[in-house]
Design an enzyme around this catalytic site. Structure first.
Site, PDB file in Angstrom:
ATOM      1  N   HIS A 127      -3.777  -5.204  -0.709  1.00 24.07           N
ATOM      2  CA  HIS A 127      -3.597  -5.716   0.650  1.00 24.07           C
ATOM      3  C   HIS A 127      -3.579  -7.240   0.663  1.00 24.07           C
ATOM      4  O   HIS A 127      -4.636  -7.876   0.750  1.00 24.07           O
ATOM      5  CB  HIS A 127      -4.698  -5.173   1.559  1.00 24.07           C
ATOM      6  CG  HIS A 127      -4.536  -3.722   1.858  1.00 24.07           C
ATOM      7  ND1 HIS A 127      -3.904  -3.264   2.997  1.00 24.07           N
ATOM      8  CD2 HIS A 127      -4.876  -2.619   1.151  1.00 24.07           C
ATOM      9  CE1 HIS A 127      -3.878  -1.940   2.980  1.00 24.07           C
ATOM     10  NE2 HIS A 127      -4.460  -1.528   1.872  1.00 24.07           N
ATOM     11  N   PHE A 148      -3.821   7.058  -4.093  1.00 24.27           N
ATOM     12  CA  PHE A 148      -2.651   7.453  -4.874  1.00 24.27           C
ATOM     13  C   PHE A 148      -2.094   6.210  -5.558  1.00 24.27           C
ATOM     14  O   PHE A 148      -2.335   5.086  -5.109  1.00 24.27           O
ATOM     15  CB  PHE A 148      -1.579   8.084  -3.982  1.00 24.27           C
ATOM     16  CG  PHE A 148      -1.985   9.401  -3.383  1.00 24.27           C
ATOM     17  CD1 PHE A 148      -1.571  10.595  -3.957  1.00 24.27           C
ATOM     18  CD2 PHE A 148      -2.786   9.461  -2.253  1.00 24.27           C
ATOM     19  CE1 PHE A 148      -1.957  11.814  -3.412  1.00 24.27           C
ATOM     20  CE2 PHE A 148      -3.180  10.667  -1.698  1.00 24.27           C
ATOM     21  CZ  PHE A 148      -2.764  11.850  -2.283  1.00 24.27           C
ATOM     22  N   GLU A 196      -2.870  -9.094   3.032  1.00 23.81           N
ATOM     23  CA  GLU A 196      -3.394  -9.578   4.318  1.00 23.81           C
ATOM     24  C   GLU A 196      -4.918  -9.572   4.355  1.00 23.81           C
ATOM     25  O   GLU A 196      -5.525 -10.075   5.317  1.00 23.81           O
ATOM     26  CB  GLU A 196      -2.853  -8.718   5.458  1.00 23.81           C
ATOM     27  CG  GLU A 196      -3.564  -7.413   5.710  1.00 23.81           C
ATOM     28  CD  GLU A 196      -3.346  -6.327   4.666  1.00 23.81           C
ATOM     29  OE1 GLU A 196      -3.998  -5.277   4.752  1.00 23.81           O
ATOM     30  OE2 GLU A 196      -2.520  -6.531   3.753  1.00 23.81           O
ATOM     31  N   CYS A 231       0.838  -1.211   0.000  1.00 21.76           N
ATOM     32  CA  CYS A 231       0.000   0.000   0.000  1.00 21.76           C
ATOM     33  C   CYS A 231       0.874   1.265   0.000  1.00 21.76           C
ATOM     34  O   CYS A 231       1.606   1.501  -0.957  1.00 21.76           O
ATOM     35  CB  CYS A 231      -0.957  -0.042   1.184  1.00 21.76           C
ATOM     36  SG  CYS A 231      -2.197   1.266   1.212  1.00 21.76           S
TER      37      CYS A 231
END
Length: 378
Positions: free
Chosen positions: A353, A314, A355, A269
């Protein structure tokens, strides 16, 4: 008895609904998230700092809340917008209804609005600054003025605001159904030592590192590289986080210094964006960003398509990648860059992500790649 609430956008749009959280006013960038579940994880994800989250799924709060599902020690989202809050929360793990949870955490939130109309506005015009007012004293004019007065996330360094202030060690693993807990693993059973920069880290990231044999030392965002390298880590992890990566000059400087060594680096990220900036690339503000748990991403080496969890406003500009940085993942929604690797260093990163929490685990093997990189260096 419910109280009134309004959501005002900077373009002058007004949505009237009912207050489901704390009374008062909140401002932030209004974004939409398409995940059907995981609202508590979303609210407590530090990456949502200064953002008002609109959840597009119509029924939010069906299963209540539980401390085990929090991704940090507090709610970071600036506000919440939903279509419908169920009257009853029903789940065997439920400890508190979503409405009570919002009030307990002083979160201003609104329900009962046309979230489809709001989502179309955000999709077509891009993420907008907004203001939620809840309670007896609300004013459309004041709400619009407050929305227009919010400076926006461009140029805003939030990583140092949400980061831990103190270094700590993390040894809790992923949820164990048999013990109904996140077990703490003895340091002697964790062969790898990872230093994690906390730019707004989610705890499930730390748990997945521990699950794979890592003892994790979590350090504040502004920790100099010299202090990190003094731990003699097997690897350095760059966490997720909120805001614009470009103002985080302290992080970019530290990552550059880490890259001068042979220590493996893995970023997620915001950490992905910071790694790219440290390598010489540029980042750009997206229109409405990626927020959801159903985003298709392609592995450019294998052609495999993975469904991923995403939360970012972003992106790394692929056209600015230097010669020693290679694109390895792309979004199939809009073609934006999703992953990079350095060809001359053991460093790679992913925009989404792995996770999950919430979301699918298709990209979780990236944690295994990080472990393999540390093992090869030994």
């Amino acid at each position: 008895m419910t109280k009134p609430a309004i959501l005002a956008l900077a373009d002058g749009s007004i949505f009237r609904g009912e207050a489901i959280g704390a009374d008062g006013q909140t401002v932030g960038e209004v974004v939409f998230n398409t995940a059907m579940t995981g609202y508590q994880e979303i609210l407590t994800d530090p990456s949502y700092a200064q953002q008002i989250v609109t959840l597009t799924y119509p029924h939010i709060g069906n299963t209540g809340t539980t401390p085990e599902d929090a991704e940090s020690d507090r709610v970071w989202s600036a506000g919440l917008v939903i279509r419908d809050l169920p009257l009853v929360a029903s789940n065997w793990r439920n400890k508190m209804s979503l409405g009570d949870y919002l009030k307990a955490n002083n979160v201003v939130a609104i329900a009962g609005i046309d979230t489809r109309r709001l989502t179309r506005i955000l999709r077509e015009k891009g993420a907008q600054n907004g203001c939620i007012m809840a309670g007896d004293n609300i004013s459309e004019e004041a709400a619009i003025a407050a929305a227009r007065g919010f400076p926006g996330l461009k140029g805003m360094d939030l990583a140092k605001e949400v980061s831990t202030k103190d270094t700590y060690e993390w040894r809790h693993s992923v949820w164990n159904l048999q013990t109904d807990s996140h077990p703490e693993i003895a340091a002697s059973e964790l062969p790898y030592h990872v230093v994690a920069y906390d730019y707004g880290v989610k705890v499930n990231i730390l748990r997945m590192l521990v699950e794979r044999g890592c003892r994790v030392t979590v350090v504040p965002a502004q920790t100099p590289a010299s202090e990190v390298l003094a731990y003699k880590p097997d690897g350095v992890f760059l966490s997720n986080g909120p805001g614009d990566p470009e103002p985080c000059d302290y992080a970019i400087k530290a990552i550059k210094q880490v890259l001068e060594t042979e220590v493996p680096v893995f970023g997620i990220c915001l950490g992905h964006q910071l790694l790219a900036l440290a390598a010489g690339a540029k980042t750009v503000k997206m229109g409405h960003g990626h927020h959801g748990a159903n985003h298709p991403v392609q592995d450019l080496d294998t052609g495999v398509v993975m469904i991923t969890s995403q939360n970012h406003g972003f992106a790394v500009d692929e056209s600015t990648l230097p010669g020693n940085v290679r694109a390895i993942h792309k979004s199939l929604f809009d073609g934006t860059l999703q992953g990079i690797e350095l060809t001359d260093k053991s460093a790679f990163s992913f925009q989404g992500h792995p996770e999950a929490s919430p979301g699918p685990n298709d990209v979780a093997p990236l944690f295994d790649r990080f472990i393999d990189a540390m093992a090869k260096r030994r």
